[in-house]
Design an enzyme around this catalytic site. Structure first.
Site, PDB file in Angstrom:
ATOM      1  NE  ARG A 175     -69.347  91.113 -27.437  1.00 36.15           N
ATOM      2  CZ  ARG A 175     -69.261  92.035 -28.822  1.00 36.15           C
ATOM      3  NH1 ARG A 175     -68.949  93.026 -28.609  1.00 36.15           N
ATOM      4  NH2 ARG A 175     -69.731  91.383 -29.754  1.00 36.15           N
ATOM      5  CG  HIS A 185     -64.039  83.852 -25.562  1.00 35.72           C
ATOM      6  ND1 HIS A 185     -65.478  84.272 -25.090  1.00 35.72           N
ATOM      7  CD2 HIS A 185     -63.584  84.878 -26.035  1.00 35.72           C
ATOM      8  CE1 HIS A 185     -65.776  85.370 -25.229  1.00 35.72           C
ATOM      9  NE2 HIS A 185     -64.510  86.053 -25.807  1.00 35.72           N
ATOM     10  CE1 TYR A 228     -40.652  86.422 -24.737  1.00 33.14           C
ATOM     11  CE2 TYR A 228     -42.355  88.349 -24.961  1.00 33.14           C
ATOM     12  CZ  TYR A 228     -41.109  87.379 -25.434  1.00 33.14           C
ATOM     13  OH  TYR A 228     -40.357  87.960 -26.567  1.00 33.14           O
TER      14      TYR A 228
END
Length: 855
Positions: free
Chosen positions: A32, A78, A122
């Site tokens: 990570r 992931h 968007y």
């Protein structure tokens, strides 16, 4: 109670916690928070790039919705929240976050002000051109792959990047028990350093630093000082100080500080808001207005200053208190063979080169295998279609076979082909059987054989492998290399305001009412006596310039108040103003208490000069006759809120302070007309917190009105003035030397007609006096008009007072000889003029020795 067949194993909870926590921390470290030293990427960034690679959204393809990309990365590689994946992708697209962005974003991707990006539904994204180099050769078995989280797909363990990503983009991350914080660098410089390492594996870090000079931040700015950079390159840890890039402009009649680049990772909006708070709290005085004028053409923050502010002083306060100066704590920790390791510059370069070396070898082997496979097929073609008879024979075998398997077996038997070669013959299009195509096959075979020889030579020659690494890096540099953005201030270090301000000559003026200003000495041109003179400062009614002295910007002014406190100002901190300006109230410049009042000011040289401060003394006198001498060294460490200069007892107050060199004489006068004279060495030097000793013994209802320090016994005269307008000049020798603490001798014969003594001054003929009445009338007179007379007299009437008016104070106009030539009265003007406080005329028809007030 365990069920049948189950077995309980008792485990020590401490051991279990230890083991589980180590497993957890290693998971965070490896999976990570920390980047791999080879490709410089954390797993989430690697997966975003690989996911986009799989979707085919390269730099030359159209944009794809971010939600589509995030969903693909989430579902395939992931298995965490969609927000972390999107946030990672957004950061990879922000030019102020990454020195070389890896994602090309379209839409609202946030701002330097900390504005969040638009929702992923968007925005759109595709890979940047530079990311093609990070993913280059991924399909050529250059890196190892591993199963994804559900073993349904394969993902790369590392990317075969041609870009030294860890160097050029840096990284930051917090793991369990460790963190990483690596700076970005310039791609051109990084590749120059890597190629220098390839040429000489024994190169030192200092030699590498001739190529990769310092970090290069995406937001530019200035690296202030080089020691932190050197330490970070050598050890992998260091503190780098970053400053904004600023310039000065004139906006109207105000100076302005313009910020065009800010330090890395600074939130511009928060920085401006915090600065505004500090201005309100008066932590940063001198700022009139802050405006953010940034637009699509670049960053521009304007700090418009007050008219009397000094730009360099304000700038240094901004550096001190705001994010215009920040520090970047370098901590180069990355995963090396799956283990976290702290790395210096050479080690980072070494691991990247070794990674590229492995990629080149694996790619070459892959290409060699492919070439050999192709050569094998072409050899089959040559056997079968090399001659017209062989071709006819092959066609006949195929035509007379019942099925492809039979045809393949017939070809293998007839022409001694391999299974692969026979299958390739069967798959051959009829068009390839023309004469021209046959020539092309022979030509291709020749080229393939040359390629095979070249690839075998590469695998056999390490120097050739490193040459390929070098050439590919130079190609990358030529494509994507750019100029440095961050400048380096090698001279930087601890802040030193003096570095910004030239030590030029100035003239300080302080008015009787406490207005102070600094004027460039260039405004005072040399003028012979009897000249017309220059118009001086505009002061308030009944105010005048009391103190005019030449100084240099790096000198100090000490201010002593009646409560016994001492405050400092560097001369350059005193607001600059023209000769005709009034100046600024001293109370606005220092943190003086509202009910306190300045009683004395002393100009000193550099307080950091040890020899000077030990040689000089400050002598103070209080109303009740206490005198105190302290070494100037005790006042050489300025504090913003001042320090206690002398402990003042109840019903006492400080009256004056003078600078002495140890060889002066001191004279103290009381209101009942007594004066004592004794050598300075009669007062032993005490510490700053001491009360002092008795300077003069006072009778009942008597008090000290002042003290003078005499350095030139032959020329100095003692002037005393009484409240009813009487005064006289007396030679210093008329006052016999006594011990400190005596009652003194008569200095003025006090009668009802004269009133009490209110002032004592050391004067010479060249001085002027300003006498201020309680009614507000100010009268100026020349000392040379007063004759020297005996000590035990009542003196002469200096001015005529009307009614019950009395003298409030007497000030000697102290004018430095170096600026005195400029202080001549205009030709034909009368030296003694009066004014009342109600006058409506301008009170600026004065030369710098003092304001002449018109009725």
């Amino acid at each position: 109670m365990n069920t049948e067949g189950e077995k309980l194993i008792p485990i020590n909870i401490v051991d279990e916690m230890k083991s589980s926590y180590i497993d957890y921390s290693m998971s965070v470290i490896v999976s990570r928070a920390l980047p791999d030293v080879r490709d410089g990427l954390k797993p989430v960034h690697r997966r975003v790039l690989y996911g986009m690679y799989g979707l085919g959204v390269f730099s030359n393809k159209k944009y794809l919705k971010s939600a589509r990309i995030v969903g693909d990365v989430l579902g395939k590689y992931h298995p965490h929240g969609d927000r972390p994946v999107y946030d990672a992708m957004v950061r990879m697209a922000q030019p102020w976050s990454l020195r070389y962005p890896q994602v090309d974003g379209q839409g609202n991707y946030g701002s330097m002000d900390g504005d969040p990006p638009a929702a992923m539904r968007y925005t759109e994204a595709r890979l940047q051109k530079i990311s093609d180099e990070i993913l280059s050769d991924l399909d050529k078995d250059t890196v190892d792959f591993q199963n994804n989280f559900d073993d349904s797909l394969q993902e790369p363990k590392v990317l075969p990047t041609r870009i030294p990503t860890l160097l050029v983009n840096g990284t930051s991350g917090i793991a369990v028990g460790m963190a990483t914080n690596m700076t970005p660098h310039n791609l051109t410089e990084s590749i120059n350093a890597i190629t220098a390492y390839i040429d000489n594996k024994d190169i030192t870090i200092d030699e590498l630093m001739q190529h990769i000079i310092a970090p290069d931040f995406p937001t530019g700015g200035i690296i202030y000082g080089y020691e932190g950079v050197r330490e970070a390159f050598h050890t992998g840890r260091g503190r780098i100080v970053l400053r904004a890039k600023v310039s000065f402009e004139q906006i109207g009649n105000r100076d302005a500080i313009i910020v065009s680049e800010i330090p890395y990772q600074v939130n511009k909006a928060e920085m401006i808001a915090r600065t505004a708070e500090l201005v309100k709290e008066d932590k940063i005085p001198g700022i009139h207005e802050i405006r953010d004028e940034s637009d699509r053409n670049g960053l521009r923050v304007v700090y418009e200053l007050k008219t009397d502010a000094i730009p360099n002083v304000v700038l240094n306060l901004l550096y001190k208190y705001t994010a215009l100066q920040t520090s970047f704590s370098v901590n180069n920790i990355a995963l090396v063979n799956g283990r976290p390791q702290q790395l210096n510059l050479k080690e980072i370069i070494h691991h990247f080169v070794e990674h590229r070396h492995e990629v080149i070898i694996r790619r070459t082997r892959f290409e060699l295998n492919k070439a050999r496979e192709r050569a094998h097929i072409l050899e089959g073609f040559m056997k079968v279609i090399g001659t017209q008879d062989d071709l006819d024979k092959a066609i006949s075998i195929i035509r007379h076979s019942a099925n492809p398997q039979e045809a393949k077996a017939g070809l293998i038997e007839e022409f001694q082909l391999s299974d692969i070669q026979a299958q390739a013959i069967l798959d051959l299009r009829l068009a390839r059987l023309t004469g021209m195509e046959l020539d092309k096959i022979r030509q291709e075979y020749d080229e393939i054989m040359k390629l095979i020889n070249h690839l075998e030579e590469i695998l056999a020659t390490p120097s050739l492998q490193y040459e390929i690494i070098k050439n590919e890096l130079i190609e990358v540099k030529n494509k994507y290399g750019d100029e440095r953005r961050s400048e380096i201030d090698y001279a930087g270090g601890e802040m030193n305001i003096e570095d910004f301000i030239p030590n030029e000559q100035v003239v300080l003026t302080i008015s009787h009412a406490g207005y102070i200003k600094r004027t460039s000495a260039k405004e005072y041109k040399v003028q012979s006596r009897g000249g017309v003179g220059n118009r001086g400062a505009t002061t308030r009614d009944a105010d005048f310039l009391e103190y005019v002295v030449a100084a240099t910007n790096h000198q100090y002014m000490l201010f002593f108040t009646e409560k016994g406190k001492c405050y400092w100002l560097r001369v350059f901190e005193i607001p600059e103003a023209s000769k005709t300006a009034k100046g600024r109230a001293i109370q606005n410049l220092i943190n003086i208490e509202p009910d306190d009042k300045i009683k004395a000011y002393i100009k000193t040289d550099d307080l950091k000069n040890t020899e000077y401060v030990q040689q000089m003394n400050v002598v103070m006198i209080t109303k009740n006759g206490t005198i105190k001498k302290t070494s100037l060294e005790a006042y050489s460490r300025p504090r913003v809120n001042g320090i206690n200069a002398i402990e003042i007892r109840e019903d006492d107050q400080l009256l004056g302070a003078k600078l002495t060199d140890g060889n002066s004489e001191i004279m103290i006068a009381s209101k009942n007309g007594k004066c004592i004279r004794f050598p300075e060495d009669k007062v032993r030097s005490v510490g700053r917190t001491s009360i002092g000793v008795k300077g003069i013994t006072l009778e009942d209802n008597d008090e000290v009105i002042g003290m003078i320090v005499v350095n030139d016994i032959a020329n100095d005269t003692v002037l005393v003035v009484s409240e009813k307008g009487y005064g006289k000049r007396t030679a210093v020798e008329d006052y016999r030397i006594t011990n400190r603490g005596g009652k003194g001798v008569i200095t003025l014969n006090i009668t009802e007609k004269t009133g009490s003594v209110i002032a004592i001054n050391s004067v010479v003929d060249e001085n002027d006096l300003m006498i201020i009445n309680k009614s507000g009338v100010a009268i100026r007179m020349n000392v040379s008009d007063m004759r020297v007379m005996g000590r035990n007299t009542q003196g002469v009437r200096l001015i005529n007072l009307k009614g019950n008016d009395e003298i409030a104070s007497v000030a000697k106009i102290e004018v430095d000889q170096s600026v005195e030539e400029e202080e001549e009265l205009a030709e034909g003007e009368t030296p003694t003029t009066e004014t009342t406080p109600n006058t409506h005329q301008e009170t600026n028809n004065t030369e710098e020795t003092g304001t002449l007030f018109d009725e």
